[in-house]
Design an enzyme around this catalytic site. Structure first.
Site, PDB file in Angstrom:
ATOM      1  N   GLU A 166       4.956  -5.145   7.059  1.00 28.62           N
ATOM      2  CA  GLU A 166       4.249  -4.066   7.759  1.00 28.62           C
ATOM      3  C   GLU A 166       4.787  -3.816   9.161  1.00 28.62           C
ATOM      4  OE1 GLU A 166       2.764  -6.438   5.928  1.00 28.62           O
ATOM      5  OE2 GLU A 166       1.049  -5.611   4.838  1.00 28.62           O
ATOM      6  N   GLY A 177       0.679  -5.025   1.033  1.00 28.79           N
ATOM      7  CA  GLY A 177      -0.535  -5.095   0.216  1.00 28.79           C
ATOM      8  C   GLY A 177      -0.276  -5.762  -1.132  1.00 28.79           C
ATOM      9  N   GLU A 194      -0.570  -9.355  -0.434  1.00 30.89           N
ATOM     10  CA  GLU A 194      -2.005  -9.632  -0.215  1.00 30.89           C
ATOM     11  C   GLU A 194      -2.758  -9.648  -1.544  1.00 30.89           C
ATOM     12  OE1 GLU A 194      -2.194  -6.417   2.689  1.00 30.89           O
ATOM     13  OE2 GLU A 194      -2.836  -7.861   4.205  1.00 30.89           O
ATOM     14  N   ALA A 204       0.866  -1.178   0.000  1.00 31.51           N
ATOM     15  CA  ALA A 204       0.000   0.000   0.000  1.00 31.51           C
ATOM     16  C   ALA A 204       0.902   1.226   0.000  1.00 31.51           C
ATOM     17  CB  ALA A 204      -0.888  -0.020   1.234  1.00 31.51           C
TER      18      ALA A 204
HETATM   19  C1  HXC Z   1       5.100   4.368  -1.205  1.00 34.66           C
HETATM   20  C2  HXC Z   1       7.000   3.358  -2.047  1.00 34.66           C
HETATM   21  C3  HXC Z   1       6.626   2.119  -1.485  1.00 34.66           C
HETATM   22  C4  HXC Z   1       5.378   2.064  -0.757  1.00 34.66           C
HETATM   23  C5  HXC Z   1       8.505   1.858  -2.495  1.00 34.66           C
HETATM   24  N1  HXC Z   1       8.172   3.158  -2.662  1.00 34.66           N
HETATM   25  N2  HXC Z   1       7.589   1.212  -1.775  1.00 34.66           N
HETATM   26  N3  HXC Z   1       6.246   4.466  -1.910  1.00 34.66           N
HETATM   27  N4  HXC Z   1       4.674   3.217  -0.652  1.00 34.66           N
HETATM   28  N5  HXC Z   1       4.918   0.929  -0.225  1.00 34.66           N
HETATM   29  C6  HXC Z   1       8.914   4.201  -3.385  1.00 34.66           C
HETATM   30  C7  HXC Z   1      10.124   4.682  -2.598  1.00 34.66           C
HETATM   31  O1  HXC Z   1       9.726   5.663  -1.665  1.00 34.66           O
HETATM   32  C8  HXC Z   1      10.969   5.243  -3.711  1.00 34.66           C
HETATM   33  O2  HXC Z   1      10.443   6.497  -4.086  1.00 34.66           O
HETATM   34  C9  HXC Z   1      10.704   4.295  -4.878  1.00 34.66           C
HETATM   35  O3  HXC Z   1       9.471   3.661  -4.570  1.00 34.66           O
HETATM   36  C10 HXC Z   1      11.772   3.237  -5.027  1.00 34.66           C
HETATM   37  O4  HXC Z   1      11.907   2.570  -3.773  1.00 34.66           O
HETATM   38  P1  HXC Z   1      13.333   2.345  -3.057  1.00 34.66           P
HETATM   39  O5  HXC Z   1      13.050   2.106  -1.632  1.00 34.66           O
HETATM   40  O6  HXC Z   1      14.277   3.454  -3.396  1.00 34.66           O
HETATM   41  O7  HXC Z   1      13.817   1.020  -3.792  1.00 34.66           O
HETATM   42  P2  HXC Z   1      14.781  -0.118  -3.219  1.00 34.66           P
HETATM   43  O8  HXC Z   1      15.937   0.484  -2.480  1.00 34.66           O
HETATM   44  O9  HXC Z   1      15.041  -1.002  -4.379  1.00 34.66           O
HETATM   45  O10 HXC Z   1      13.927  -0.917  -2.116  1.00 34.66           O
HETATM   46  C11 HXC Z   1      12.802  -1.673  -2.521  1.00 34.66           C
HETATM   47  C12 HXC Z   1      11.958  -2.054  -1.281  1.00 34.66           C
HETATM   48  C13 HXC Z   1      11.603  -0.770  -0.495  1.00 34.66           C
HETATM   49  C14 HXC Z   1      12.719  -3.023  -0.403  1.00 34.66           C
HETATM   50  C15 HXC Z   1      10.701  -2.749  -1.820  1.00 34.66           C
HETATM   51  O11 HXC Z   1      11.069   0.203  -1.411  1.00 34.66           O
HETATM   52  C16 HXC Z   1      10.586  -0.986   0.575  1.00 34.66           C
HETATM   53  O12 HXC Z   1      10.912  -1.498   1.643  1.00 34.66           O
HETATM   54  N6  HXC Z   1       9.357  -0.532   0.345  1.00 34.66           N
HETATM   55  C17 HXC Z   1       8.292  -0.569   1.332  1.00 34.66           C
HETATM   56  C18 HXC Z   1       7.783  -1.978   1.502  1.00 34.66           C
HETATM   57  C19 HXC Z   1       6.696  -2.024   2.557  1.00 34.66           C
HETATM   58  O13 HXC Z   1       6.919  -1.700   3.737  1.00 34.66           O
HETATM   59  N7  HXC Z   1       5.473  -2.420   2.142  1.00 34.66           N
HETATM   60  C20 HXC Z   1       4.352  -2.476   3.052  1.00 34.66           C
HETATM   61  C21 HXC Z   1       3.562  -1.202   3.002  1.00 34.66           C
HETATM   62  S1  HXC Z   1       2.247  -1.174   4.123  1.00 34.66           S
HETATM   63  P3  HXC Z   1      11.396   7.824  -4.143  1.00 34.66           P
HETATM   64  O14 HXC Z   1      10.431   8.919  -4.435  1.00 34.66           O
HETATM   65  O15 HXC Z   1      12.077   7.888  -2.833  1.00 34.66           O
HETATM   66  O16 HXC Z   1      12.326   7.494  -5.287  1.00 34.66           O
HETATM   67  C22 HXC Z   1       1.059  -2.118   3.424  1.00 34.66           C
HETATM   68  C23 HXC Z   1      -0.188  -2.277   4.250  1.00 34.66           C
HETATM   69  C24 HXC Z   1      -1.267  -2.922   3.483  1.00 34.66           C
HETATM   70  O17 HXC Z   1       1.162  -2.609   2.353  1.00 34.66           O
HETATM   71  C25 HXC Z   1      -2.547  -2.768   4.242  1.00 34.66           C
HETATM   72  C26 HXC Z   1      -3.747  -3.152   3.410  1.00 34.66           C
HETATM   73  C27 HXC Z   1      -4.054  -2.261   2.322  1.00 34.66           C
END
Ligand code: HXC
Length: 258
Positions: A132, A109, A112, A66
């Site tokens: 998460e 997400g 999911e 998400a």
């Molecule tokens: C918003 C995101 C994002 C996310 C990545 N980006 N994941 N933006 N929401 N979930 C953006 C980063 O901010 C960055 O933007 C660009 O995408 C590239 O990501 P990087 O982190 O620079 O890439 P990398 O170093 O290759 O790392 C990849 C990654 C990391 C390991 C996947 O991006 C990451 O940990 N992302 C978050 C994963 C996460 O926590 N997901 C769960 C979310 S909560 P900029 O602008 O900085 O270039 C969830 C709850 C669901 O899903 C609930 C139900 C709906």
């Protein structure tokens, strides 16, 4: 300039391919993207020409979860009144089968969303996970439930409590992934599987999907009742008559979805 579509849709034969299209943020699932996805899936359900769906995030990523930026400062009441997550249930309610092509990260997400699909094809380099916990929340669109059913309670608990990633080969070994492919073969393999399904009688496919889903979502007694109702119902379809007559006449059946 026309606004960029967040979900791209194309059709080849009876297979629709939907591609999440926010590559610059690893397909972070914003409310607007989810709305477009729900609309695209509803359009597939309504279109008789579509018999199976491939859902992908393109060749590098499935979805990194998400959109964290869209919820970082939200209050519980805002989260509740937006009803964003409740809308996700419409994705899982799609009647036609969905084959996920997971070519990279399927996290939070994104994991999911993959688990709302019916078959999962993954590139060997893909990674699954529910990270998460690392940002102070827990899965909210079915992760604690579907991952537990897919992997068993102990593996799911470890992944959800540590936020660690599961590689595609491990996911395959534990039954979360149907097929592993080299990265470039992931989307074509998902499309091949989807077209195999699309050759089958469409109403039987949809009623089979509903019955298999019931195994995870209801009791054995209710699931058996859904199976039996759907079994009997199919005797009212032209495709059942065609399928059985074609078998007896030793010819290939022509299914029409009627
Ligand atoms: C918003 C995101 C994002 C996310 C990545 N980006 N994941 N933006 N929401 N979930 C953006 C980063 O901010 C960055 O933007 C660009 O995408 C590239 O990501 P990087 O982190 O620079 O890439 P990398 O170093 O290759 O790392 C990849 C990654 C990391 C390991 C996947 O991006 C990451 O940990 N992302 C978050 C994963 C996460 O926590 N997901 C769960 C979310 S909560 P900029 O602008 O900085 O270039 C969830 C709850 C669901 O899903 C609930 C139900 C709906």
């Amino acid at each position: 300039m026309p606004e960029e579509r967040l979900v791209l849709s194309e059709r080849a034969g009876h297979v629709a391919t939907l591609t999440l299209n926010r590559p610059q943020v690893l397909n972070a699932l914003s409310p607007a993207l989810i709305d477009e996805l729900i609309a695209a899936l509803a359009a597939c359900d309504a279109d008789d020409e579509v018999r199976a769906i491939v859902l992908t995030g393109g060749p590098r990523v499935f979805a990194a979860g998400a959109d964290i930026k869209a919820m970082a400062e939200a209050s519980p009441v805002e989260m509740l009144t937006r009803r964003n997550i409740e809308r996700w249930s419409r994705i899982a309610a799609t009647r036609k089968p969905i084959v996920a092509a997971v070519c990279g990260y399927a996290l939070g997400g994104g994991c999911e969303l993959a688990m709302m699909c019916d078959v999962i094809v993954a590139a060997e380099t893909a990674q699954f996970g529910q990270p998460e916990i690392n940002i102070g929340i827990i899965p909210g669109a079915g992760g604690t439930q579907r991952l537990t059913r897919a992997l068993g309670p102990y593996r799911a608990m470890e992944l959800i409590l540590t936020g660690a990633m599961l590689s595609a080969p491990e996911a395959h070994q534990h039954g979360l992934v149907n097929r592993l492919t080299p990265p470039e073969a992931c989307i074509p393999e998902a499309q091949r599987l989807a077209s195999l399904i699309a050759e089958r009688p469409p109403l039987a496919v949809q009623l089979a999907k509903e019955a298999v889903r019931a195994a995870a979502e209801t009791t054995l007694r209710e699931g058996m009742a859904i199976e039996l109702r759907n079994f009997y119902l199919l005797f009212d379809t032209a495709d059942q008559k065609e399928g059985m007559r074609a078998f007896i006449e030793k010819r290939k059946a022509e299914f029409r979805g009627r």
